[in-house]
Motif scaffolding. Structure first.
Motif, PDB file in Angstrom:
ATOM      1  N   ARG A   1     -12.033  13.347   2.227  1.00 16.74           N
ATOM      2  CA  ARG A   1     -11.848  13.057   3.647  1.00 16.74           C
ATOM      3  C   ARG A   1     -12.188  11.600   3.952  1.00 16.74           C
ATOM      4  NH1 ARG A   1     -13.363  18.380   3.555  1.00 16.74           N
ATOM      5  NH2 ARG A   1     -15.587  17.991   3.690  1.00 16.74           N
ATOM      6  N   HIS A   2     -13.179  11.069   3.272  1.00 17.10           N
ATOM      7  CA  HIS A   2     -13.542   9.653   3.450  1.00 17.10           C
ATOM      8  C   HIS A   2     -12.394   8.747   2.997  1.00 17.10           C
ATOM      9  CE1 HIS A   2     -15.921   6.045   3.676  1.00 17.10           C
ATOM     10  NE2 HIS A   2     -15.586   5.775   2.429  1.00 17.10           N
ATOM     11  N   VAL A   3     -11.767   9.091   1.887  1.00 19.00           N
ATOM     12  CA  VAL A   3     -10.644   8.293   1.372  1.00 19.00           C
ATOM     13  C   VAL A   3      -9.520   8.236   2.403  1.00 19.00           C
ATOM     14  CG1 VAL A   3      -8.801   8.269  -0.355  1.00 19.00           C
ATOM     15  CG2 VAL A   3     -11.159   8.620  -1.066  1.00 19.00           C
ATOM     16  N   VAL A   4      -9.262   9.347   3.076  1.00 22.83           N
ATOM     17  CA  VAL A   4      -8.207   9.371   4.091  1.00 22.83           C
ATOM     18  C   VAL A   4      -8.537   8.397   5.217  1.00 22.83           C
ATOM     19  CG1 VAL A   4      -7.061  10.790   5.839  1.00 22.83           C
ATOM     20  CG2 VAL A   4      -7.484  11.713   3.558  1.00 22.83           C
ATOM     21  N   ARG A   5      -9.779   8.394   5.670  1.00 19.57           N
ATOM     22  CA  ARG A   5     -10.169   7.458   6.736  1.00 19.57           C
ATOM     23  C   ARG A   5     -10.005   6.007   6.287  1.00 19.57           C
ATOM     24  NH1 ARG A   5     -14.183  11.509   7.511  1.00 19.57           N
ATOM     25  NH2 ARG A   5     -15.677  10.344   6.265  1.00 19.57           N
ATOM     26  N   VAL A   6     -10.384   5.719   5.058  1.00 19.63           N
ATOM     27  CA  VAL A   6     -10.246   4.355   4.525  1.00 19.63           C
ATOM     28  C   VAL A   6      -8.779   3.958   4.441  1.00 19.63           C
ATOM     29  CG1 VAL A   6     -10.621   2.903   2.495  1.00 19.63           C
ATOM     30  CG2 VAL A   6     -12.440   4.415   3.285  1.00 19.63           C
ATOM     31  N   LEU A   7      -7.935   4.852   3.934  1.00 22.53           N
ATOM     32  CA  LEU A   7      -6.503   4.552   3.830  1.00 22.53           C
ATOM     33  C   LEU A   7      -5.871   4.334   5.200  1.00 22.53           C
ATOM     34  CD1 LEU A   7      -5.362   7.012   1.028  1.00 22.53           C
ATOM     35  CD2 LEU A   7      -5.475   4.526   0.899  1.00 22.53           C
TER      36      LEU A   7
ATOM     37  N   LEU B   1       0.874  -1.174   0.000  1.00 23.00           N
ATOM     38  CA  LEU B   1       0.000   0.000   0.000  1.00 23.00           C
ATOM     39  C   LEU B   1       0.907   1.218   0.000  1.00 23.00           C
ATOM     40  CD1 LEU B   1      -2.709   1.480   0.284  1.00 23.00           C
ATOM     41  CD2 LEU B   1      -2.464   1.212   2.767  1.00 23.00           C
ATOM     42  N   MET B   2       0.862   1.993  -1.079  1.00 24.62           N
ATOM     43  CA  MET B   2       1.713   3.165  -1.200  1.00 24.62           C
ATOM     44  C   MET B   2       0.835   4.396  -1.420  1.00 24.62           C
ATOM     45  SD  MET B   2       4.734   4.128  -3.931  1.00 24.62           S
ATOM     46  CE  MET B   2       5.456   2.530  -3.806  1.00 24.62           C
TER      47      MET B   2
ATOM     48  N   ALA C   1      -4.073   0.932   6.415  1.00 24.42           N
ATOM     49  CA  ALA C   1      -2.686   0.972   6.873  1.00 24.42           C
ATOM     50  C   ALA C   1      -2.551   0.343   8.250  1.00 24.42           C
ATOM     51  CB  ALA C   1      -2.178   2.409   6.878  1.00 24.42           C
ATOM     52  N   ILE C   2      -3.493   0.642   9.138  1.00 20.35           N
ATOM     53  CA  ILE C   2      -3.455   0.069  10.488  1.00 20.35           C
ATOM     54  C   ILE C   2      -3.636  -1.441  10.431  1.00 20.35           C
ATOM     55  CG2 ILE C   2      -4.712  -0.044  12.682  1.00 20.35           C
ATOM     56  CD1 ILE C   2      -5.225   3.012  12.268  1.00 20.35           C
ATOM     57  N   ILE C   3      -4.584  -1.896   9.642  1.00 18.54           N
ATOM     58  CA  ILE C   3      -4.821  -3.337   9.511  1.00 18.54           C
ATOM     59  C   ILE C   3      -3.588  -4.028   8.941  1.00 18.54           C
ATOM     60  CG2 ILE C   3      -6.147  -5.077   8.215  1.00 18.54           C
ATOM     61  CD1 ILE C   3      -8.568  -3.148   8.511  1.00 18.54           C
ATOM     62  N   THR C   4      -3.005  -3.431   7.913  1.00 17.02           N
ATOM     63  CA  THR C   4      -1.818  -4.012   7.278  1.00 17.02           C
ATOM     64  C   THR C   4      -0.669  -4.070   8.266  1.00 17.02           C
ATOM     65  OG1 THR C   4      -2.496  -3.159   5.129  1.00 17.02           O
ATOM     66  CG2 THR C   4      -0.193  -3.750   5.366  1.00 17.02           C
ATOM     67  N   ARG C   5      -0.488  -3.017   9.038  1.00 11.33           N
ATOM     68  CA  ARG C   5       0.603  -2.962  10.017  1.00 11.33           C
ATOM     69  C   ARG C   5       0.417  -4.017  11.110  1.00 11.33           C
ATOM     70  NH1 ARG C   5       5.791  -1.493  10.382  1.00 11.33           N
ATOM     71  NH2 ARG C   5       6.277  -0.813  12.459  1.00 11.33           N
ATOM     72  N   CYS C   6      -0.811  -4.226  11.547  1.00 13.72           N
ATOM     73  CA  CYS C   6      -1.091  -5.190  12.604  1.00 13.72           C
ATOM     74  C   CYS C   6      -0.858  -6.622  12.151  1.00 13.72           C
ATOM     75  CB  CYS C   6      -2.525  -5.030  13.098  1.00 13.72           C
ATOM     76  SG  CYS C   6      -2.783  -3.519  14.043  1.00 13.72           S
ATOM     77  N   LYS C   7      -0.965  -6.884  10.871  1.00 18.43           N
ATOM     78  CA  LYS C   7      -0.772  -8.243  10.342  1.00 18.43           C
ATOM     79  C   LYS C   7       0.692  -8.629  10.262  1.00 18.43           C
ATOM     80  CE  LYS C   7      -5.006  -8.619   7.653  1.00 18.43           C
ATOM     81  NZ  LYS C   7      -5.567  -8.792   6.299  1.00 18.43           N
TER      82      LYS C   7
END
Length: 42
Positions: A25-31, A5-6, A35-41
């Motif tokens: 603003r919605h796109v920022v929340r989704v990203l 994810l870049m 990012a948090i989900i990816t980092r936690c994995k």
């Protein structure tokens, strides 16, 4: 194969500045969520 994810050059004016929109603003929340989900994995 790994997934990547870049996010490149997100400018405030296009998000919450003079050119910003609710959709941007919605796109920022989704990203951030992705990012948090990816980092936690890791």
């Amino acid at each position: 194969m790994k997934k990547l994810l870049m996010v490149v050059d997100m400018q405030n004016d296009f998000i919450d500045g003079s050119l910003g929109t609710q959709e941007a603003r919605h796109v920022v929340r989704v990203l951030l969520r992705k990012a948090i989900i990816t980092r936690c994995k890791q």
